[in-house]
Design a protein around this motif. Structure first.
Motif, mmCIF file in Angstrom:
data_model
loop_
_atom_site.group_PDB
_atom_site.id
_atom_site.type_symbol
_atom_site.label_atom_id
_atom_site.label_comp_id
_atom_site.label_asym_id
_atom_site.label_seq_id
_atom_site.Cartn_x
_atom_site.Cartn_y
_atom_site.Cartn_z
ATOM 1 N N ALA A 24 8.701 51.764 71.815
ATOM 2 C CA ALA A 24 8.966 50.410 72.304
ATOM 3 C C ALA A 24 10.454 50.238 72.613
ATOM 4 N N VAL A 25 11.312 50.734 71.741
ATOM 5 C CA VAL A 25 12.755 50.645 71.971
ATOM 6 C C VAL A 25 13.133 51.453 73.215
ATOM 7 N N ASP A 26 12.544 52.641 73.358
ATOM 8 C CA ASP A 26 12.817 53.474 74.528
ATOM 9 C C ASP A 26 12.365 52.778 75.815
ATOM 10 N N ALA A 27 11.209 52.170 75.786
ATOM 11 C CA ALA A 27 10.705 51.458 76.966
ATOM 12 C C ALA A 27 11.595 50.255 77.293
ATOM 13 N N ALA A 28 12.020 49.541 76.265
ATOM 14 C CA ALA A 28 12.921 48.401 76.478
ATOM 15 C C ALA A 28 14.259 48.882 77.032
ATOM 16 N N ALA A 77 6.957 46.288 79.743
ATOM 17 C CA ALA A 77 7.528 47.624 79.546
ATOM 18 C C ALA A 77 7.053 48.262 78.244
ATOM 19 N N THR A 78 6.995 47.476 77.192
ATOM 20 C CA THR A 78 6.659 48.012 75.871
ATOM 21 C C THR A 78 5.164 48.030 75.588
ATOM 22 N N GLY A 79 4.418 47.215 76.338
ATOM 23 C CA GLY A 79 2.989 47.093 76.066
ATOM 24 C C GLY A 79 2.697 46.174 74.892
ATOM 25 N N LEU A 80 3.701 45.454 74.434
ATOM 26 C CA LEU A 80 3.537 44.551 73.300
ATOM 27 C C LEU A 80 3.356 43.119 73.770
ATOM 28 N N GLY A 81 2.619 42.351 72.999
ATOM 29 C CA GLY A 81 2.522 40.921 73.239
ATOM 30 C C GLY A 81 3.807 40.253 72.777
ATOM 31 N N ARG A 82 4.015 39.040 73.230
ATOM 32 C CA ARG A 82 5.222 38.292 72.888
ATOM 33 C C ARG A 82 5.405 38.170 71.370
ATOM 34 N N SER A 128 4.193 40.087 68.927
ATOM 35 C CA SER A 128 4.514 41.391 68.334
ATOM 36 C C SER A 128 5.958 41.776 68.628
ATOM 37 N N LEU A 129 6.392 41.481 69.836
ATOM 38 C CA LEU A 129 7.769 41.788 70.227
ATOM 39 C C LEU A 129 8.754 41.045 69.324
ATOM 40 N N TYR A 130 8.533 39.737 69.164
ATOM 41 C CA TYR A 130 9.469 38.948 68.372
ATOM 42 C C TYR A 130 9.298 39.156 66.872
ATOM 43 N N ASN A 131 8.095 39.492 66.417
ATOM 44 C CA ASN A 131 7.913 39.794 64.997
ATOM 45 C C ASN A 131 8.630 41.082 64.619
ATOM 46 N N THR A 132 8.700 42.004 65.530
ATOM 47 C CA THR A 132 9.344 43.294 65.259
ATOM 48 C C THR A 132 10.844 43.243 65.511
ATOM 49 N N PHE A 133 11.262 42.641 66.604
ATOM 50 C CA PHE A 133 12.661 42.711 67.010
ATOM 51 C C PHE A 133 13.430 41.401 66.858
ATOM 52 N N THR A 134 12.780 40.339 66.495
ATOM 53 C CA THR A 134 13.343 39.003 66.237
ATOM 54 C C THR A 134 13.891 38.289 67.467
ATOM 55 N N SER A 135 14.491 39.004 68.404
ATOM 56 C CA SER A 135 15.034 38.348 69.593
ATOM 57 C C SER A 135 15.235 39.371 70.698
#
Length: 190
Positions: free
Chosen positions: A12-16, A36-41, A43-50
């Motif tokens: 996910a970080v690589d795709a971002a 790009a990451t294939g994540l839902g909004r 999941s994205l914010y739960n993992t990366f916060t912002s």
């Protein structure tokens, strides 16, 4: 009980990283990052916060993955002039599977003028690369491959500016022949 993550955070970080590299920080939307990451909004914010947290991680990932081969070349036992030539020609022949240009150079232009945290991270990365180039130039001067009457740090700054300029030219559409000519001209100046 926390639910296990169903995705590879590194991917996910690589795709971002590639999304930010292609479009820049400001122009990359949350939707772009989800695509790009294939994540839902959520999941994205739960993992990366912002978005900024994900960008910082993506930029650090870029620095780590792109600097490692550079340091491997500069730390090798090859003659200094050859190490510098390898770095310049590597820049001229960046893989076509990667976005054009450089995420670091793009971020210096886009964020460093008004973002102290980004400016500090980018400056630290730049100094590390500059130190490695300076050491290579000094090695070349001791071996008689590079004129010893010139300041090694100034030459390293020149090489850094040349590499950055090549990356900007590549982003603007310069072809491999043009970039190789720039690399060869820089080498002739040593």
């Amino acid at each position: 009980m926390a639910r296990p993550k169903e995705f590879d955070e590194h991917r996910a970080v690589d795709a971002a990283m590639r999304a930010f590299w292609s479009a820049g920080y400001e122009a990359t939307s949350t939707q772009d990052l989800c695509a790009a990451t294939g994540l839902g909004r959520s999941s994205l914010y739960n993992t990366f916060t912002s978005k900024r947290d994900l960008f910082d991680r993506a930029l650090r990932h870029y620095m780590t993955t792109k600097n490692a081969p550079l340091f491997d070349i500069l730390d090798s036992d090859a003659p200094a002039r050859q190490r510098i030539a390898d770095i310049l020609h590597r820049t001229a022949h960046a893989p076509e599977t990667e976005p054009a240009g450089c995420l670091v150079v793009n971020s210096i232009v886009e964020l460093a003028p008004h973002d102290a945290a980004a400016r500090e991270l980018l400056a630290t990365d730049g100094e590390r690369r500059l130190d490695a180039l300076t050491a290579a130039v000094e090695s070349g001067q001791r071996a008689g491959e590079i004129a010893a009457d010139r300041d090694a740090r100034a030459i390293a700054h020149f090489l850094t500016a040349t590499i950055s300029g090549m990356r900007v030219a590549a982003r603007g559409g310069a072809d491999h022949a043009t970039l190789t000519a720039i690399a060869d001209t820089a080498l002739a100046c040593l």
